[in-house]
Write a protein that holds these residues in place. Structure first.
Motif, PDB file in Angstrom:
ATOM      1  N   LEU A   7       0.834  -1.200   0.000  1.00  0.00           N
ATOM      2  CA  LEU A   7       0.000   0.000   0.000  1.00  0.00           C
ATOM      3  C   LEU A   7       0.872   1.254   0.000  1.00  0.00           C
ATOM      4  O   LEU A   7       0.602   2.199  -0.756  1.00  0.00           O
ATOM      5  CB  LEU A   7      -0.929   0.012   1.220  1.00  0.00           C
ATOM      6  CG  LEU A   7      -1.728   1.298   1.444  1.00  0.00           C
ATOM      7  CD1 LEU A   7      -2.587   1.640   0.239  1.00  0.00           C
ATOM      8  CD2 LEU A   7      -2.587   1.190   2.707  1.00  0.00           C
ATOM      9  N   ALA A  11       0.817   4.182  -2.851  1.00  0.00           N
ATOM     10  CA  ALA A  11       0.536   5.574  -2.484  1.00  0.00           C
ATOM     11  C   ALA A  11       1.662   6.491  -2.937  1.00  0.00           C
ATOM     12  O   ALA A  11       1.423   7.648  -3.310  1.00  0.00           O
ATOM     13  CB  ALA A  11       0.346   5.677  -0.967  1.00  0.00           C
ATOM     14  N   ALA A  19      -9.049   4.403  -4.998  1.00  0.00           N
ATOM     15  CA  ALA A  19      -8.766   3.175  -4.261  1.00  0.00           C
ATOM     16  C   ALA A  19     -10.014   2.558  -3.645  1.00  0.00           C
ATOM     17  O   ALA A  19     -10.374   1.423  -3.970  1.00  0.00           O
ATOM     18  CB  ALA A  19      -7.723   3.432  -3.175  1.00  0.00           C
ATOM     19  N   TYR A  30      -5.486   6.330  -3.285  1.00  0.00           N
ATOM     20  CA  TYR A  30      -4.423   5.577  -2.619  1.00  0.00           C
ATOM     21  C   TYR A  30      -3.620   6.442  -1.643  1.00  0.00           C
ATOM     22  O   TYR A  30      -3.139   5.946  -0.616  1.00  0.00           O
ATOM     23  CB  TYR A  30      -3.509   4.900  -3.643  1.00  0.00           C
ATOM     24  CG  TYR A  30      -4.012   3.524  -4.015  1.00  0.00           C
ATOM     25  CD1 TYR A  30      -3.700   2.423  -3.234  1.00  0.00           C
ATOM     26  CD2 TYR A  30      -4.841   3.348  -5.119  1.00  0.00           C
ATOM     27  CE1 TYR A  30      -4.186   1.161  -3.546  1.00  0.00           C
ATOM     28  CE2 TYR A  30      -5.332   2.084  -5.443  1.00  0.00           C
ATOM     29  CZ  TYR A  30      -4.998   0.990  -4.649  1.00  0.00           C
ATOM     30  OH  TYR A  30      -5.492  -0.249  -4.958  1.00  0.00           O
ATOM     31  N   VAL A 211      -4.184  -4.328  -4.228  1.00  0.00           N
ATOM     32  CA  VAL A 211      -3.491  -3.133  -3.736  1.00  0.00           C
ATOM     33  C   VAL A 211      -2.146  -2.991  -4.439  1.00  0.00           C
ATOM     34  O   VAL A 211      -1.753  -1.893  -4.848  1.00  0.00           O
ATOM     35  CB  VAL A 211      -3.299  -3.217  -2.206  1.00  0.00           C
ATOM     36  CG1 VAL A 211      -2.294  -2.176  -1.718  1.00  0.00           C
ATOM     37  CG2 VAL A 211      -4.635  -3.015  -1.486  1.00  0.00           C
ATOM     38  N   GLY A 214      -2.656  -1.403  -7.706  1.00  0.00           N
ATOM     39  CA  GLY A 214      -3.407  -0.155  -7.738  1.00  0.00           C
ATOM     40  C   GLY A 214      -4.806  -0.265  -8.309  1.00  0.00           C
ATOM     41  O   GLY A 214      -5.313   0.695  -8.899  1.00  0.00           O
TER      42      GLY A 214
END
Length: 502
Positions: A7, A11, A19, A30, A211, A214
């Motif tokens: 994650l 980000a 997200a 994100y 995750v 993305g």
């Protein structure tokens, strides 16, 4: 090697990428997903949670679920996802056995757990304590953990009548996630993970790979499985992946036939968690096309034993397609799979035996349960308790469930759990619980009872102690239970009685 780092990387790479969604409403990109998880982690640490501590999640599906999950991992703690359908008394045992420090819950469940006098701190996700979490200074990133450190403690019911805590490590989740990419489906940034099955189980454990790439994460507003809602979300988002029990697949097919939707936008449905009847999957492929993949796994080797590809599920040109469709596929990349033969030998192709698996997706053992660990893990192999056979091409076909588990609507029910509750009634002399075939749910729970206890009393007893989906749908009276020469109840004879009645 903290699984939460995926994650953090996303980000950093694309903070503006959408997200988390509740229905069609965007809850967080994100960047915000990462920030909120980091704030939850900071808040947990502020409250004394240390790396390795257990933190439970007793929530239905929602974007908050994922934020809390990654907050736990960012803090270096171990997530204890609890089935939201469990009775508070069952949850109380899990929290006590795991040594949970803190449990996130909704207001109704907070009260239920308070009434059950659990020892863990209970946090209402709608209350001021949780509001404080989002105002807490965020940690910089996930706390470093070793690959063999625990990150997920999954409680799976057992034949002993008490749930066993499967220890799942960061390495296991990474290996399972990368096997998904290799053996099950290719995740892309434009994809959507739709959570219509409980996030505490198979549906939620696939969140990590989505995750990592993305993808979008969508929780239905209903919080569960509704075919019409799923069709609408799939049509709106497109490229939708979802995990579904076989009974859910059947309901989707029937809903589509009734005109509820076409399935447009559904990219992949991974099905597992119970027997899929061939007629049902053939019907589903005919209705929706080649979007189905089957996996076989256990809590002890989550989602990671075998996979039957979308090509194998939909192919009708291969001369043995019917046989392959009846299988659960071939070994996934991160594991070895064998069929136990005589002694310590491997069974030859086509010969039945217990299915064995080893690899980086296999658990190191059960939490605080060395006897059960020794029984399940032998010589580096996980003994699954499932009987099957492997053909010369490596396709594994399940033959029987040696542990007598009843699978109803994709949820596991172990007879001993129900039997122990019913045995507490003073007017029950003997009881045995088995599964009866059901057209919609796969199986339903049926109890054979010896004694004078009234059905309403037995049902109330179950209502007070176990989850609703575990409660028997029928109580059948017998003068005595059929037994062998050693006094063991012959459940095969009880199933025959059900067939004769049918």
């Amino acid at each position: 090697m903290n699984i939460g780092m995926w994650l953090g990387r996303m980000a950093q790479q694309a903070p503006e990428r959408p997200a988390l969604y509740l229905g069609r409403d965007l809850v967080a990109d994100y960047g915000l997903f990462h920030e909120r998880a980091a704030r939850v982690a900071g808040w947990l640490i502020k409250r004394g949670v240390e790396p390795g501590d257990r933190v439970a999640i007793y929530l239905s599906n929602s974007p908050t679920y994922l934020i809390v999950l990654y907050g736990i991992w960012y803090a270096g703690a171990v997530a204890v996802p609890v089935n939201a359908k469990l009775h508070a008394k069952e949850v109380a045992y899990i929290l006590d056995h795991s040594g949970t420090r803190l449990c996130f819950a909704t207001p109704k469940r907070v009260q239920d757990l308070t009434d059950a006098e659990v020892g863990a701190e209970i946090v209402d996700i709608t209350g001021p304590d949780f509001d404080e979490a989002f105002a807490t200074r965020p940690v910089e990133g996930p706390i470093e953990r070793a690959p063999a450190d625990l990150c997920w403690l999954f409680y799976t019911s057992g034949t002993t009548g008490r749930p066993k805590g499967v220890m799942i490590t960061h390495r296991m989740l990474m290996a399972m996630s990368l096997s998904y990419q290799t053996d099950v489906d290719q995740v892309r940034p434009e994809d959507t993970a739709l959570y219509a099955a409980p996030m505490s189980h198979g549906a939620g454990i696939y969140n990590m790979i989505h995750v990592r790439f993305g993808a979008r994460h969508v929780c239905p507003v209903s919080g569960g499985f509704d075919p019409v809602e799923i069709f609408e979300l799939a049509r709106g988002f497109g490229n939708v992946h979802m995990f579904a029990a076989p009974t859910m697949v059947k309901r989707l097919t029937e809903a589509a036939k009734d005109g509820a939707g076409t399935g447009a936008g559904l990219r992949t449905i991974v099905y597992a968690g119970g027997p899929m009847y061939q007629a049902d999957i053939i019907d589903a492929v005919r209705q929706f096309g080649p979007i189905f993949v089957q996996i076989y796994g256990q809590g002890e080797c989550p989602m990671g034993i075998t996979a039957l590809s979308r090509h194998d599920v939909s192919d009708r040109m291969h001369p043995r397609w019917h046989t392959r469709l009846a299988s659960v596929g071939r070994a996934q990349s991160a594991v070895e799979v064998r069929i136990a033969g005589e002694g310590s030998a491997e069974a030859p192709p086509g010969v039945q035996g217990e299915i064995m698996v080893r690899g980086d997706v296999v658990m190191p053992g059960y939490w605080k349960n060395e006897p059960a660990t020794a029984q399940a893990l032998r010589g580096g192999w996980l003994m699954t308790g499932d009987v099957g056979a492997m053909d010369a091409d490596g396709y594994v076909t399940l033959k029987d469930r040696s542990k007598d588990v009843i699978i109803t609507g994709g949820s596991n029910v172990y007879p001993r759990e129900v039997e122990e509750v019913l045995q507490t009634h003073p007017d029950v002399r003997e009881v045995a619980v088995v599964g009866r075939p059901h057209a919609d749910w796969g199986e339903e729970v049926v109890a054979f009872v010896v004694g004078e206890a009234k059905e309403a009393e037995l049902d109330q007893l179950c209502q007070q102690n176990i989850a609703r989906f575990k409660r028997p749908k029928a109580y059948l009276r017998l003068e005595t239970l059929p037994k062998n020469n050693y006094g063991k109840v012959l459940k095969t004879r009880l199933r025959e009685l059900l067939e004769e009645q049918a």
